[in-house]
Design an enzyme around this catalytic site. Structure first.
Site, PDB file in Angstrom:
ATOM      1  N   CYS A  60       0.830  -1.208   0.000  1.00 57.36           N
ATOM      2  CA  CYS A  60       0.000   0.000   0.000  1.00 57.36           C
ATOM      3  C   CYS A  60       0.865   1.258   0.000  1.00 57.36           C
ATOM      4  O   CYS A  60       1.786   1.394   0.818  1.00 57.36           O
ATOM      5  CB  CYS A  60      -0.918  -0.005   1.226  1.00 57.36           C
ATOM      6  SG  CYS A  60      -1.937   1.479   1.377  1.00 57.36           S
ATOM      7  N   CYS A 120      -5.754  -1.890  -0.464  1.00 54.71           N
ATOM      8  CA  CYS A 120      -5.133  -2.203   0.827  1.00 54.71           C
ATOM      9  C   CYS A 120      -6.102  -3.007   1.690  1.00 54.71           C
ATOM     10  O   CYS A 120      -7.289  -2.671   1.804  1.00 54.71           O
ATOM     11  CB  CYS A 120      -4.727  -0.915   1.542  1.00 54.71           C
ATOM     12  SG  CYS A 120      -3.913  -1.216   3.135  1.00 54.71           S
ATOM     13  N   CYS A 127       9.640 -10.860 -13.336  1.00 59.62           N
ATOM     14  CA  CYS A 127      10.762 -11.292 -14.175  1.00 59.62           C
ATOM     15  C   CYS A 127      11.012 -10.353 -15.352  1.00 59.62           C
ATOM     16  O   CYS A 127      12.162 -10.144 -15.751  1.00 59.62           O
ATOM     17  CB  CYS A 127      10.555 -12.720 -14.653  1.00 59.62           C
ATOM     18  SG  CYS A 127       9.056 -13.005 -15.623  1.00 59.62           S
ATOM     19  N   HIS A 182       8.503 -16.221 -19.284  1.00 63.76           N
ATOM     20  CA  HIS A 182       9.646 -15.883 -18.441  1.00 63.76           C
ATOM     21  C   HIS A 182      10.633 -15.095 -19.298  1.00 63.76           C
ATOM     22  O   HIS A 182      10.574 -15.120 -20.529  1.00 63.76           O
ATOM     23  CB  HIS A 182      10.306 -17.141 -17.862  1.00 63.76           C
ATOM     24  CG  HIS A 182      11.301 -16.832 -16.773  1.00 63.76           C
ATOM     25  ND1 HIS A 182      11.047 -15.946 -15.757  1.00 63.76           N
ATOM     26  CD2 HIS A 182      12.575 -17.288 -16.565  1.00 63.76           C
ATOM     27  CE1 HIS A 182      12.094 -15.877 -14.960  1.00 63.76           C
ATOM     28  NE2 HIS A 182      13.039 -16.672 -15.421  1.00 63.76           N
ATOM     29  N   ASP A 205      20.172 -15.678 -14.908  1.00 60.49           N
ATOM     30  CA  ASP A 205      18.803 -15.365 -14.495  1.00 60.49           C
ATOM     31  C   ASP A 205      18.859 -14.496 -13.241  1.00 60.49           C
ATOM     32  O   ASP A 205      19.137 -14.989 -12.145  1.00 60.49           O
ATOM     33  CB  ASP A 205      18.016 -16.646 -14.204  1.00 60.49           C
ATOM     34  CG  ASP A 205      16.523 -16.367 -14.032  1.00 60.49           C
ATOM     35  OD1 ASP A 205      16.180 -15.322 -13.439  1.00 60.49           O
ATOM     36  OD2 ASP A 205      15.701 -17.190 -14.473  1.00 60.49           O
TER      37      ASP A 205
END
Length: 662
Positions: free
Chosen positions: A209, A241, A267, A294, A311
């Site tokens: 939030c 929230c 990612c 990905h 990665d």
């Protein structure tokens, strides 16, 4: 479990004369450990490598192998060294059997490929590859942003460059490489950049939030604002929230320069920003787009002479089978995208190419090749003949590499983890958890223990403590001396490693006056020297290769911290209670069954540093570590955690659970 005690006699080599007196060794052994552990124990006593051992039961001459009942075995054994010729013949026979099996498997795979390509003709779209092109080409605009010099300079300013340079050189020094080549330095720096990025970027499951910072829940998508579109955020997630009901926006920015500020995302943001960092530091880098949702990075390693997988979400490198073998991902297309064009690199990430082909239904393989070639030609227009020649030569080498990659056999001992980034629920929904018992580890080679500095530091501190003990120096004075030492060493550690220097105040100089010979010995162990300035002030600076001090400073600080703790808790230096202990195993090599990278290098068990100790994931199952020192060879089942050293008679910087076999 059955505990056995074997008497092992080391016999002559197979085919030898049998002359000479045979050595006998007692081996205490738990039959649950299997014959491989027995072979390593025999290796630790006889120096006969496991693959050259022929273990014979002396009572009946039978050979001990994987099928032998170790519980009922006679206690007297003989180990015979397999002769070179016999070993080569056995290896050749095994290689032939493996090749025969490999040829059969390859034939099946090629047949499956043909069938998949045949079926592909009836399932692909006949759109001339337009859908495929639309999936790939828009990313060219994104990677071209990486080439802006002003953006690159802004990226470099956010990185602790000197710190990463030091860590890179220390990582090489820990392997015994104190004078690395430029390619080795660059490779090591790239890995440190990866590890730093993993710690400095934040993964977002649900945006916290904006009003109170507490947990939120997703309530759908919102329309992007002009200020968000400016930085490539065409999608905006909305969160309410759970406590104050405020709405928080989470724009999915694509501008890498903006991500330098936000430093968060999933990612897509991670790979986008990390690939940008790689380009900012001059690495040939490209974005690897996985159509199965990905994204990661590839960099060309001049050290390896090939493209390398990295990665940033997982903090791993050079494990291209992570997704297929670790995550159980069903790959279809992996496209590498850079300023110089686009490449289909799917074969690097699979050993099941025939299965992958059955999922490639967007368009035909010929159309894929044509579309990628078209995009690449477009973005190479204007390159000089020399630059184009270099790129095309590299393309050719990569094409040859990938044509073979998909048919390589998977190493059966390779254990790769399921996905680590993201919440468990999210990963489970994507079926990317992998095997429950899969460990985030790697097999490892024999590693050199560069730890002479640890012994030198311990000996210097031990001499100083003995001096205090002999002179009955008051506890308060000892604490004062070691506190001054700690502050000085901290100042040096925090300074630029290339130009470390600390000025001693008058009080510290007075503290060191009566023990100057001991302090000089300690300085020498840490590759430091004291200098007297023209103003009469003493300063301490590095001498020789600055990486020697980089290795030693964390060790001396850990040791001084423990000494201070002991004295503050009224644990004094006496004949029976000394720290540091001087009988540590040192100056050898380590072979471990598994490692956790980057910090879990096996030699960390002996480096004298708290922070480098690690614990096996998923519970203390233990790593088997073989330590070869100048004095002995032992096997250690290591359950290594954040403990500085053993309380046993022999110190190995590992916890007391790490007990040598007999």
């Amino acid at each position: 479990m059955v505990a056995r005690r074997f008497v092992v006699r080391q016999g002559p080599a197979a085919g030898g004369s049998g002359e000479g007196e045979a050595e006998e060794h007692e081996v205490e052994y738990d039959t649950d450990h299997g014959i491989d552990i027995l072979r390593f124990q025999i290796f630790s006593l006889t120096s006969v490598p496991p693959d050259l051992q022929k273990i014979v039961v002396e009572a009946d001459g039978s050979v001990v192998d994987d099928g032998t009942d170790l519980e009922s075995l006679s206690e007297r054994l003989r180990v015979v060294v397999i002769s070179e010729g016999e070993g080569e013949d056995a290896a050749a026979a095994e290689a032939a059997r493996a090749q025969e099996k490999s040829d059969e498997e390859l034939a099946r795979m090629l047949q499956a490929e043909e069938e998949a390509l045949l079926l592909q003709q009836y399932s692909v779209r006949n759109d001339g590859g337009e859908v495929f092109r639309q999936r790939v080409e828009p990313y060219m605009n994104q990677v071209l942003m990486y080439e802006d010099p002003a953006r690159q300079e802004a990226a470099r300013k956010t990185v602790p460059i000197h710190e990463l340079e030091e860590k890179a050189l220390v990582s090489l020094a820990k392997e015994g490489n104190f004078h690395p080549s430029k390619a080795e330095e660059n490779h090591a720096f790239l890995l440190q950049l990866l590890f730093w990025f993993k710690q400095s970027f934040r993964w977002v499951n649900a945006a916290p939030c904006d009003s109170c910072g507490r947990e939120t829940s997703n309530v759908g998508m919102g329309n992007p604002l002009p200020s968000e579109i400016e930085f490539g955020a065409s999608r905006v997630e909305l969160y309410r929230c759970n406590h104050c009901s405020s709405i928080t926006r989470f724009p999915r920015y694509n501008d890498p320069h903006k991500l330098l500020q936000t430093r968060r995302g999933r990612c897509g943001e991670w790979a986008n920003c990390f690939t940008f960092y790689c380009r900012a530091f001059g690495y040939e880098a490209r974005l690897a787009l996985d159509f199965a949702d990905h994204v990661w990075t590839e960099c060309f390693s001049n050290l390896y002479g090939r493209w390398m997988h990295l990665d940033p979400c997982e903090g791993v490198y050079d494990y291209p089978l992570l997704y297929e073998k670790g995550w159980n991902k069903k790959l279809d297309y992996v496209i590498a995208i850079s300023k110089d064009g686009v490449h289909d690199v799917t074969k690097r990430y699979t050993r099941k190419w025939h299965e992958v082909l059955s999922r490639r239904t967007i368009t035909s393989e010929e159309t894929i090749s044509a579309v990628l070639s078209s995009i690449t030609r477009k973005y190479r227009t204007g390159l000089s003949t020399g630059a184009l020649s270099v790129i095309e030569s590299r393309d050719k080498e990569e094409s040859e590499e990938l044509s073979k990659a998909a048919y390589l056999e998977v190493e059966t001992t390779l254990s790769l983890p399921g996905r680590l980034s993201g919440s468990v629920e999210w990963r489970k929904a994507r079926s990317e958890l992998g095997q429950a018992d899969s460990l985030s580890c790697s097999s490892c080679p024999v590693r050199k223990c560069v730890d002479a500095h640890v012994s030198n530091i311990y000996e210097a501190l031990s001499a100083l403590l003995s001096h205090f003990c002999d002179r009955k120096v008051p506890k308060e004075r000892i604490i004062e001396v070691f506190h001054a030492l700690k502050m000085m060493m901290l100042n040096l550690k925090d300074a630029n490693f290339k130009s470390r220097r600390a000025t001693l105040d008058k009080k510290t100089q007075q503290l060191f006056e009566d023990i100057c010979s001991f302090i000089e010995r300690l300085f020498a162990a840490v590759s430091l020297k004291a200098e007297l300035g023209t103003d009469g002030h003493q300063s301490v600076t590095v001498v020789g290769n600055p990486i020697n001090s980089s290795l030693a400073l964390p060790v001396v600080l850990d040791a001084v911290d423990e000494i201070l703790s002991n004295y503050k808790n009224n644990i004094f230096c006496t004949e029976g209670n000394q720290f540091p202990r001087g009988n540590r195993l040192c100056s050898g090599s380590v072979l471990a069954s598994r490692e956790q990278l980057p910090i879990g290098i096996a030699t960390a068990a002996f480096d004298g540093i708290h922070s480098s100790k690690w614990e096996e994931p998923d519970g203390a199952k233990g790593y088997l570590v073989a330590l070869y020192t100048k004095r002995s060879r032992i096997l250690i089942p290591c359950f290594i955690h954040s403990l500085f050293c053993s309380n046993e008679a022999t110190q190995i910087d590992a916890p007391s659970a790490a007990i040598p076999f007999s």
